[in-house]
Design a protein around this motif. Structure first.
Motif, PDB file in Angstrom:
ATOM      1  N   MET A 101       0.822   7.804 110.166  1.00 16.15           N
ATOM      2  CA  MET A 101      -0.409   8.331 110.760  1.00 16.15           C
ATOM      3  C   MET A 101      -1.398   8.755 109.683  1.00 16.15           C
ATOM      4  SD  MET A 101      -0.890  11.502 113.445  1.00 16.15           S
ATOM      5  CE  MET A 101      -0.425  12.746 112.254  1.00 16.15           C
ATOM      6  N   ILE A 102      -0.899   9.431 108.640  1.00 18.05           N
ATOM      7  CA  ILE A 102      -1.736   9.875 107.521  1.00 18.05           C
ATOM      8  C   ILE A 102      -1.335   9.052 106.306  1.00 18.05           C
ATOM      9  CG2 ILE A 102      -2.378  11.829 106.052  1.00 18.05           C
ATOM     10  CD1 ILE A 102      -1.551  13.659 108.362  1.00 18.05           C
ATOM     11  N   LYS A 103      -2.124   8.062 105.983  1.00 21.10           N
ATOM     12  CA  LYS A 103      -1.726   7.079 104.962  1.00 21.10           C
ATOM     13  C   LYS A 103      -2.131   7.508 103.555  1.00 21.10           C
ATOM     14  CE  LYS A 103      -2.008   3.317 108.311  1.00 21.10           C
ATOM     15  NZ  LYS A 103      -2.507   4.153 109.416  1.00 21.10           N
ATOM     16  N   LYS A 104      -2.052   8.791 103.285  1.00 22.26           N
ATOM     17  CA  LYS A 104      -2.304   9.302 101.950  1.00 22.26           C
ATOM     18  C   LYS A 104      -0.982   9.479 101.220  1.00 22.26           C
ATOM     19  CE  LYS A 104      -6.521  12.033 102.781  1.00 22.26           C
ATOM     20  NZ  LYS A 104      -7.081  13.401 102.689  1.00 22.26           N
ATOM     21  N   SER A 105      -0.997   9.226  99.920  1.00 25.56           N
ATOM     22  CA  SER A 105       0.148   9.600  99.107  1.00 25.56           C
ATOM     23  C   SER A 105       0.198  11.128  99.031  1.00 25.56           C
ATOM     24  CB  SER A 105       0.016   9.000  97.703  1.00 25.56           C
ATOM     25  OG  SER A 105       0.083   7.594  97.741  1.00 25.56           O
ATOM     26  N   GLY A 106       1.340  11.659  98.610  1.00 29.31           N
ATOM     27  CA  GLY A 106       1.452  13.109  98.466  1.00 29.31           C
ATOM     28  C   GLY A 106       2.453  13.745  99.390  1.00 29.31           C
ATOM     29  N   ALA A 107       2.921  12.989 100.413  1.00 30.30           N
ATOM     30  CA  ALA A 107       3.944  13.477 101.338  1.00 30.30           C
ATOM     31  C   ALA A 107       3.552  14.820 101.953  1.00 30.30           C
ATOM     32  CB  ALA A 107       5.305  13.543 100.635  1.00 30.30           C
ATOM     33  N   ASP A 108       4.462  15.827 101.878  1.00 35.17           N
ATOM     34  CA  ASP A 108       4.233  17.079 102.585  1.00 35.17           C
ATOM     35  C   ASP A 108       2.973  17.804 102.130  1.00 35.17           C
ATOM     36  OD1 ASP A 108       7.113  16.748 101.406  1.00 35.17           O
ATOM     37  OD2 ASP A 108       6.206  18.365 100.277  1.00 35.17           O
ATOM     38  N   TYR A 109       2.596  17.646 100.871  1.00 34.12           N
ATOM     39  CA  TYR A 109       1.335  18.263 100.421  1.00 34.12           C
ATOM     40  C   TYR A 109       0.166  17.732 101.240  1.00 34.12           C
ATOM     41  CZ  TYR A 109      -2.914  18.821  97.680  1.00 34.12           C
ATOM     42  OH  TYR A 109      -4.205  19.096  97.293  1.00 34.12           O
ATOM     43  N   ALA A 110       0.112  16.405 101.437  1.00 35.17           N
ATOM     44  CA  ALA A 110      -0.988  15.803 102.188  1.00 35.17           C
ATOM     45  C   ALA A 110      -0.966  16.238 103.654  1.00 35.17           C
ATOM     46  CB  ALA A 110      -0.922  14.279 102.097  1.00 35.17           C
ATOM     47  N   TYR A 111       0.233  16.358 104.237  1.00 35.44           N
ATOM     48  CA  TYR A 111       0.329  16.713 105.646  1.00 35.44           C
ATOM     49  C   TYR A 111      -0.046  18.179 105.877  1.00 35.44           C
ATOM     50  CZ  TYR A 111       3.192  12.544 105.014  1.00 35.44           C
ATOM     51  OH  TYR A 111       3.662  11.309 104.631  1.00 35.44           O
ATOM     52  N   ILE A 112       0.416  19.061 104.991  1.00 39.05           N
ATOM     53  CA  ILE A 112       0.056  20.477 105.109  1.00 39.05           C
ATOM     54  C   ILE A 112      -1.447  20.656 104.896  1.00 39.05           C
ATOM     55  CG2 ILE A 112       0.363  22.765 104.050  1.00 39.05           C
ATOM     56  CD1 ILE A 112       3.259  21.946 103.452  1.00 39.05           C
ATOM     57  N   PHE A 113      -2.018  19.902 103.973  1.00 40.38           N
ATOM     58  CA  PHE A 113      -3.460  19.975 103.716  1.00 40.38           C
ATOM     59  C   PHE A 113      -4.238  19.616 104.972  1.00 40.38           C
ATOM     60  CE2 PHE A 113      -7.617  18.661 102.334  1.00 40.38           C
ATOM     61  CZ  PHE A 113      -7.896  19.434 101.230  1.00 40.38           C
ATOM     62  N   GLU A 114      -3.858  18.516 105.621  1.00 39.70           N
ATOM     63  CA  GLU A 114      -4.579  18.072 106.812  1.00 39.70           C
ATOM     64  C   GLU A 114      -4.386  19.025 107.986  1.00 39.70           C
ATOM     65  OE1 GLU A 114      -6.669  15.610 107.143  1.00 39.70           O
ATOM     66  OE2 GLU A 114      -6.423  14.769 105.143  1.00 39.70           O
ATOM     67  N   ASN A 251       7.118   8.660 100.859  1.00 39.33           N
ATOM     68  CA  ASN A 251       5.850   9.160 101.400  1.00 39.33           C
ATOM     69  C   ASN A 251       4.907   9.608 100.295  1.00 39.33           C
ATOM     70  OD1 ASN A 251       7.956   9.454 103.565  1.00 39.33           O
ATOM     71  ND2 ASN A 251       6.168  10.031 104.754  1.00 39.33           N
ATOM     72  N   CYS A 252       5.442   9.826  99.089  1.00 41.93           N
ATOM     73  CA  CYS A 252       4.590  10.229  97.964  1.00 41.93           C
ATOM     74  C   CYS A 252       3.800   9.055  97.402  1.00 41.93           C
ATOM     75  CB  CYS A 252       5.445  10.842  96.844  1.00 41.93           C
ATOM     76  SG  CYS A 252       6.210  12.413  97.273  1.00 41.93           S
ATOM     77  N   VAL A 253       4.191   7.815  97.733  1.00 41.93           N
ATOM     78  CA  VAL A 253       3.537   6.637  97.148  1.00 41.93           C
ATOM     79  C   VAL A 253       2.998   5.720  98.238  1.00 41.93           C
ATOM     80  CG1 VAL A 253       4.905   6.716  95.039  1.00 41.93           C
ATOM     81  CG2 VAL A 253       5.762   5.428  96.998  1.00 41.93           C
ATOM     82  N   THR A 254       2.607   6.287  99.377  1.00 37.46           N
ATOM     83  CA  THR A 254       2.160   5.486 100.514  1.00 37.46           C
ATOM     84  C   THR A 254       1.008   4.561 100.147  1.00 37.46           C
ATOM     85  OG1 THR A 254       2.804   7.306 101.983  1.00 37.46           O
ATOM     86  CG2 THR A 254       1.384   5.602 102.907  1.00 37.46           C
ATOM     87  N   GLU A 255       0.070   5.043  99.332  1.00 35.06           N
ATOM     88  CA  GLU A 255      -1.101   4.235  98.983  1.00 35.06           C
ATOM     89  C   GLU A 255      -0.744   3.036  98.118  1.00 35.06           C
ATOM     90  OE1 GLU A 255      -4.282   6.695  97.398  1.00 35.06           O
ATOM     91  OE2 GLU A 255      -3.556   8.365  98.619  1.00 35.06           O
ATOM     92  N   GLU A 256       0.401   3.078  97.434  1.00 34.55           N
ATOM     93  CA  GLU A 256       0.829   1.959  96.589  1.00 34.55           C
ATOM     94  C   GLU A 256       1.865   1.072  97.277  1.00 34.55           C
ATOM     95  OE1 GLU A 256       1.270   3.088  92.217  1.00 34.55           O
ATOM     96  OE2 GLU A 256       1.293   5.039  93.194  1.00 34.55           O
ATOM     97  N   LEU A 257       2.155   1.371  98.548  1.00 33.96           N
ATOM     98  CA  LEU A 257       3.152   0.619  99.305  1.00 33.96           C
ATOM     99  C   LEU A 257       2.485  -0.507 100.079  1.00 33.96           C
ATOM    100  CD1 LEU A 257       6.124   0.477 100.261  1.00 33.96           C
ATOM    101  CD2 LEU A 257       5.504   2.064 102.095  1.00 33.96           C
ATOM    102  N   LYS A 258       3.040  -1.704  99.968  1.00 34.50           N
ATOM    103  CA  LYS A 258       2.531  -2.833 100.728  1.00 34.50           C
ATOM    104  C   LYS A 258       2.866  -2.651 102.211  1.00 34.50           C
ATOM    105  CE  LYS A 258       3.338  -6.050  96.870  1.00 34.50           C
ATOM    106  NZ  LYS A 258       4.124  -7.235  96.415  1.00 34.50           N
ATOM    107  N   ASN A 259       1.868  -2.864 103.071  1.00 29.03           N
ATOM    108  CA  ASN A 259       2.052  -2.773 104.524  1.00 29.03           C
ATOM    109  C   ASN A 259       2.812  -1.510 104.918  1.00 29.03           C
ATOM    110  OD1 ASN A 259       1.965  -3.419 107.214  1.00 29.03           O
ATOM    111  ND2 ASN A 259       3.341  -5.181 107.081  1.00 29.03           N
ATOM    112  N   PRO A 260       2.272  -0.318 104.633  1.00 25.77           N
ATOM    113  CA  PRO A 260       3.030   0.929 104.832  1.00 25.77           C
ATOM    114  C   PRO A 260       3.421   1.196 106.280  1.00 25.77           C
ATOM    115  CG  PRO A 260       0.716   1.395 104.363  1.00 25.77           C
ATOM    116  CD  PRO A 260       0.915  -0.071 104.100  1.00 25.77           C
ATOM    117  N   GLU A 261       2.635   0.725 107.259  1.00 23.90           N
ATOM    118  CA  GLU A 261       2.957   1.001 108.652  1.00 23.90           C
ATOM    119  C   GLU A 261       4.301   0.402 109.051  1.00 23.90           C
ATOM    120  OE1 GLU A 261      -0.129  -0.023 111.335  1.00 23.90           O
ATOM    121  OE2 GLU A 261      -1.536   1.468 110.582  1.00 23.90           O
ATOM    122  N   LYS A 262       4.670  -0.718 108.439  1.00 22.15           N
ATOM    123  CA  LYS A 262       5.964  -1.335 108.735  1.00 22.15           C
ATOM    124  C   LYS A 262       7.018  -0.964 107.696  1.00 22.15           C
ATOM    125  CE  LYS A 262       4.222  -5.393 111.240  1.00 22.15           C
ATOM    126  NZ  LYS A 262       4.180  -6.881 111.273  1.00 22.15           N
TER     127      LYS A 262
END
Length: 500
Positions: A101-114, A251-262
Motif C-alpha cells: 500500500m505504501i511503496k516507500k522504502s524504510g519499512a516501519d519508519y515509513a509507515y509510522i511517519f504516514e 520492506n526497507c528496499v521496496t523502491e529498489e524491488l522489481k514489481n513490489p506489489e507481487k
C-alpha cells in the motif's frame, strides 16, 4: 514540498563543485533514464535471500542457549521456537499489506511517519540509529568472529581483542562491497544465504539420523524443569524472536524491488515459512546430541554438535556458521542503509545520508554511517545482554507499525490495497506486542529502563534539529558548507526527485 523537506531544501538546491557536477553528468548519461537515483535491481530471488539471509544470521547459532535458559525445558523451548515463527509470520503478513500500500522504502519508519506524523517516526528512526540496527549488526559480526576463530582455540577461551578485530574486519569488508555496487551486495547475499541454509540442512539431516539411531533421550521428559515465571518466558521469546529478526527487511528496499506489489508478499511468505521449519528442526537436531546442560554451557552449540558427530571434519561447521553470519551482517547493512537514506530524505537525518554516489549509484554515505555506528557496539562482547536490550525497543516499534495498519484501515478506507489482511491478525499481533513490551519492564528492568531512556533522548534532538524551523543563518550556512564538503569528498549528489 513538506515541512520536513523544506528543512534541507537549501542544501538540495546548492550547486556542487564543477568537478562533481561534470562527473554526475557523465555518470547519468550512461543510464537509460538519465537520473541519479537508486535503481530497481532487486528480483524475487534477491528479496528472498535478503530476508532469509538477514533472519538466519547468528540467531539460530546463539539464541538456542538464551531460549533454553529462560524456558527451562526442551519441550517449552521448542514450543517457543514455533510460536516465535508463527508470530513473525503474522507480523510479516501485516507488513505485506503495508508494503504494497505504501511503496516507500524504510519499512516501519515509513509507515509510522504516514500514520502518526514526523515526531513518532523520528523517535523510531532515532532508536533504530542508536540501538537496533547497529547493535544487531554488531551481535552478528561478533558471532562471525567467534565461529571463525573457534578452530584455533578449541580448548581455551578466545581472546576478546582478536574477536573484536575479526568482527571489525567483517564490517569494513562489507562496507566496501555495499558502497561499490548494489549487484555485488545482492550477489554476496545470495551466495552466503545458500551457504547458511546448506549448513542448517546438514544439521537437520544429521539430527534425523541420530533419532533413527535411538538418540532421543532429551525428548522423553520434554517439560521437566519448565519455568513458571511469566517474565522469564517473555525473555525466552525475546531470544527466539531475535533469531527471527529480519523478516521485515525487504520492506526497507521496496523502491529498489522489481514489481513490489507481487514480489514483496511472495518473498515474505516464502522466506518466513522456510525459516520457521528450518529453525524448529535445527533445534530438534541439537537436542539429539547435546543435553540441555551442555547446551547451556556451550558458547557455540553448532560447533559442539559438530565436534560430537563429524570427527576430524568438525571444523566445517564453524566455517559454515561464519559464512552464515557474514551474509547476515551484509543483509543488515544493506537494508539499514536504505532506512537511513529514507530518513534523511524526509529531513530526519543529515542530508548527506540521502545522497547517491555518482559513479556507483549506491547510498555510500548511509552505508558508511551504518558501519561507524556498528563499530561502536564492538566495545561490548556480551551478546546476550545486547539481545535483551535490542528486544524491547524492536518490538515496541514493530508493534506500533502494526497499529498503523489498523489506523490506515480507519483513515484511508479506500486506499489501494493489493493485499488486505483480516483485522484479526493485526489485533492479535498488537496484543502480543503489548505483552512483549510490558512484561520485561519488571522482568528485566535495567535493560528496558535504559531502552526507554535512549528513546527519551530523541525528544530534545527532535526539538532542536527538526522542530526548530528558524535556525540562525550562520548555523544553517555551516551545516550546508559541511554537507557540500562531504559531497565533494565522497562524490555524491542528492537523487533526482521522483514520485513514490
Amino acid at each position: 514540498m513538506s515541512a520536513n523537506q523544506k528543512e534541507y531544501s537549501a542544501v538540495d538546491q546548492a550547486e556542487p563543485s564543477a568537478d562533481v557536477a561534470s562527473t554526475s553528468e557523465a555518470a547519468s548519461s550512461g543510464e537509460s533514464n538519465n537520473k541519479i537515483e537508486l535503481k530497481p535491481k532487486i528480483s524475487l530471488v534477491n528479496a528472498c535471500t535478503i530476508i532469509v539471509g538477514s533472519i538466519i544470521g547468528s540467531g539460530i547459532f546463539v539464541s538456542p542457549k538464551g531460549v533454553l535458559a529462560e524456558a527451562g525445558s526442551v519441550g517449552l523451548s521448542l514450543i517457543i521456537w514455533a510460536l516465535c515463527g508463527i508470530f513473525s509470520l503474522i507480523g510479516a503478513y501485516c507488513y505485506a499489506e503495508l508494503g504494497t500500500m505504501i511503496k516507500k522504502s524504510g519499512a516501519d519508519y515509513a509507515y509510522i511517519f504516514e500514520a502518526f506524523g514526523p515526531f513518532l517516526a523520528f523517535l523510531r528512526l532515532w532508536v533504530e540509529c542508536l540501538i537496533i540496527r547497529p547493535c544487531s549488526a554488531a551481535i552478528v559480526s561478533l558471532t562471525f568472529a567467534n565461529y571463525i576463530i573457534e578452530p584455533l582455540f578449541p580448548d581455551c577461551e578466545q581472546p576478546a581483542s582478536a574477536v573484536r578485530l575479526l568482527a571489525a574486519f567483517c564490517i569494513l569488508t562489507l562496507t566496501f562491497i555495499n558502497c561499490f555496487d548494489v549487484k555485488w551486495a545482492t550477489r554476496v547475499q545470495d551466495v552466503f544465504t545458500y551457504a547458511k541454509v546448506l549448513a542448517l540442512i546438514l544439521i537437520i539431516i544429521t539430527g534425523f539420523v541420530q533419532i533413527g539411531r535411538g538418540y532421543y533421550e532429551n525428548f522423553l521428559a520434554p517439560f521437566e524443569n519448565t519455568t513458571n515465571d511469566v517474565g522469564a518466558a517473555s525473555l525466552a521469546f525475546y531470544s527466539g524472536l531475535f533469531a527471527y529478526n529480519g523478516w521485515n527487511y525487504a520492506n526497507c528496499v521496496t523502491e529498489e524491488l522489481k514489481n513490489p506489489e507481487k514480489n514483496l508478499p511472495r518473498a515474505i511468505w516464502i522466506s518466513c515459512i522456510l525459516v520457521m521449519f528450518v529453525y524448529v528442526l535445527a533445534n530438534v537436531a541439537y537436542f539429539t546430541t547435546v543435553t540441555p546442560k551442555e547446551l547451556l554451557e556451550s558458547s557455540a552449540v553448532a560447533v559442539t554438535f559438530s565436534q560430537r558427530l563429524y570427527g576430524v571434519m568438525w571444523w566445517i561447521m564453524p566455517v559454515f556458521v561464519a559464512l552464515s553470519t557474514f551474509g547476515g551482517v551484509n543483509g543488515i547493512m544493506f537494508t539499514t542503509a536504505r532506512l537511513f537514506y529514507v530518513g534523511s530524505r524526509e529531513g530526519h537525518m543529515p542530508m548527506i545520508l540521502s545522497t547517491v554516489q555518482i559513479n556507483r549509484l549506491t547510498p555510500a554515505p548511509a552505508v558508511l554511517f551504518v558501519a561507524l555506528t556498528t563499530l561502536c557496539y564492538l566495545v561490548s562482547t556480551d551478546m546476550y545482554a545486547l539481545i535483551n536490550y535490542v528486544g524491547f525497543v524492536t518490538w515496541l516499534a514493530i508493534g506500533l507499525s502494526v497499529v498503523a495498519l489498523l489506523y490506515f484501515r480507519y483513515s484511508w478506507p479506500d486506499a489501494n490495497r493489493p493485499i488486505k489482511v483480516s483485522l484479526v491478525w493485526p489485533i492479535i499481533y498488537t496484543a502480543a506486542s503489548v505483552f512483549l513490551v510490558v512484561v520485561p519492564l519488571y522482568a528485566s528492568p535495567v535493560e528496558t529502563g535504559f531502552g526507554c531512556l535512549i528513546i527519551a533522548t530523541g525528544i530534545p534532538v527532535y526539538l532542536i534539529f527538526i522542530g526548530w524551523k528558524t535556525k540562525p543563518k550562520a548555523i544553517q550556512s555551516k551545516i550546508d558548507a559541511c554537507t557540500l564538503t562531504l559531497q565533494k569528498l565522497l562524490l555524491v549528489v542528492p537523487e533526482e526527485k521522483k514520485d513514490i
